[in-house]
Design a protein around this motif. Structure first.
Motif, short mmCIF file in Angstrom:
data_model
loop_
_atom_site.label_atom_id
_atom_site.label_comp_id
_atom_site.label_asym_id
_atom_site.label_seq_id
_atom_site.Cartn_x
_atom_site.Cartn_y
_atom_site.Cartn_z
N GLU A 148 0.95 -1.28 -0.10
CA GLU A 148 0.15 -0.03 0.15
C GLU A 148 0.93 1.35 0.16
N SER A 174 -5.81 -13.55 2.68
CA SER A 174 -7.13 -13.52 2.91
C SER A 174 -7.96 -12.35 2.09
N ALA A 175 -9.39 -12.48 2.76
CA ALA A 175 -10.28 -11.73 1.60
C ALA A 175 -9.87 -10.16 2.34
N GLU A 176 -9.26 -9.67 3.35
CA GLU A 176 -8.89 -8.43 4.49
C GLU A 176 -7.80 -8.37 2.86
N GLU A 177 -7.09 -9.60 2.60
CA GLU A 177 -5.88 -8.12 2.09
C GLU A 177 -6.04 -8.16 0.78
N THR A 179 -8.91 -7.29 -0.48
CA THR A 179 -9.99 -6.08 -0.99
C THR A 179 -8.25 -4.56 -0.76
N ARG A 180 -7.23 -4.54 0.46
CA ARG A 180 -6.25 -3.59 -0.19
C ARG A 180 -5.27 -3.57 -1.11
#
Length: 268
Positions: A148, A174-177, A179-180
């Motif tokens: 990022e 992960s799904a969060e990763e 998204t980021r």
């Protein structure tokens, strides 16, 4: 009268970090050597002009003929900066001061990130390089966060090594990763991880088959169908032995979705 003596006579603060009660708190840095004054939130900061001239942004600002009347940058008429916090500025000035005295600044990841943002925004080229170097050695800034930062502040050299690290780790993405880092990047990394996994399974199966027929060690009479003998140490190799950072980097650099931008020294 020296600058510091003059500051004392005007009721300003000479020692860093101790505010005075003169309408507004004043944070003095670098022993107030020829200071230019800036106001951020409720606080006025005094920063040496010499340090500011390392910045393309402030060099242009301070040499402008349109600083205002009366001249901006004095204790009575500080230059007002918006879009940053007092904490951001304090951390950034700690970096400036630590570079001057060659003592590493002790900042947390959030402060280093803020310092990187300000050094980029204000075109402090040397300070920015110093901050990037320090962040590279910071152990708790994880790959996704580093990706990022690399994208936000134009540090392309961080991207491929962080992609490789995400491909090599045992834990799934992960799904969060996803998204980021963005779905296209996420999908490309998952494809590479699948290539690595399939390779490992294939090597393992090939080695198991080879061990069952090797003559380095005689079977102990047990039925292979019920209890195959231990894997032969001479025939069997770990399925990850030939998977190196260099080989994964090769997969990463060939993936169109993982291409890196041109390496500009600074992006504002």
């Amino acid at each position: 009268m020296s600058d510091c003596d003059k500051a004392k006579s005007e009721g300003e603060l000479v020692n860093e970090g101790e505010p005075v009660n003169a309408g507004e708190s004043v944070d003095i840095h670098f022993a107030c050597t020829k200071p230019i004054y800036f106001q951020i939130e409720e606080t006025t900061f005094a920063i040496p002009k010499k340090s500011l001239l390392d910045s393309e942004f402030f060099t242009s600002l301070l040499t402008s003929e349109h600083l205002g009347e009366p001249e901006e940058g004095t204790i009575l008429n500080p230059i007002k900066l918006s879009g940053i916090t007092k904490a951001d500025m304090s951390g950034f000035l700690m970096v400036l001061e630590s570079r001057s005295w060659e003592h590493p600044a002790s900042l947390n990841p959030k402060q280093w990130t803020a310092a990187l943002r300000l050094s980029t925004m204000w075109s402090f080229r040397l300070v920015r390089k110093y901050i990037i170097h320090r962040i590279e050695d910071f152990p708790t800034i994880y790959p996704v966060m580093r990706i990022e930062l690399a994208r936000a502040y134009n540090i392309p050299k961080w991207l491929h090594p962080m992609y490789v690290e995400l491909c090599m780790r045992k834990e799934s993405l992960s799904a969060e990763e996803g998204t980021r880092i963005g779905m296209s990047t996420f999908a490309a990394l998952c494809r590479i991880r699948e290539v690595i996994r399939n390779h490992q399974l294939r090597v393992y199966e090939e080695n198991v088959a080879r061990v069952k027929t090797c003559d380095h060690r005689k079977p102990d009479g047990r039925s292979f169908a019920k209890a195959p003998p231990p894997l032969c140490s001479q025939c069997f190799r770990s399925p990850g032995d030939d998977i190196t950072e260099a080989s994964i980097l090769g997969l990463v650099t060939k993936a169109p979705d993982l291409a890196v931008p041109a390496d500009n020294e600074i992006a504002v």
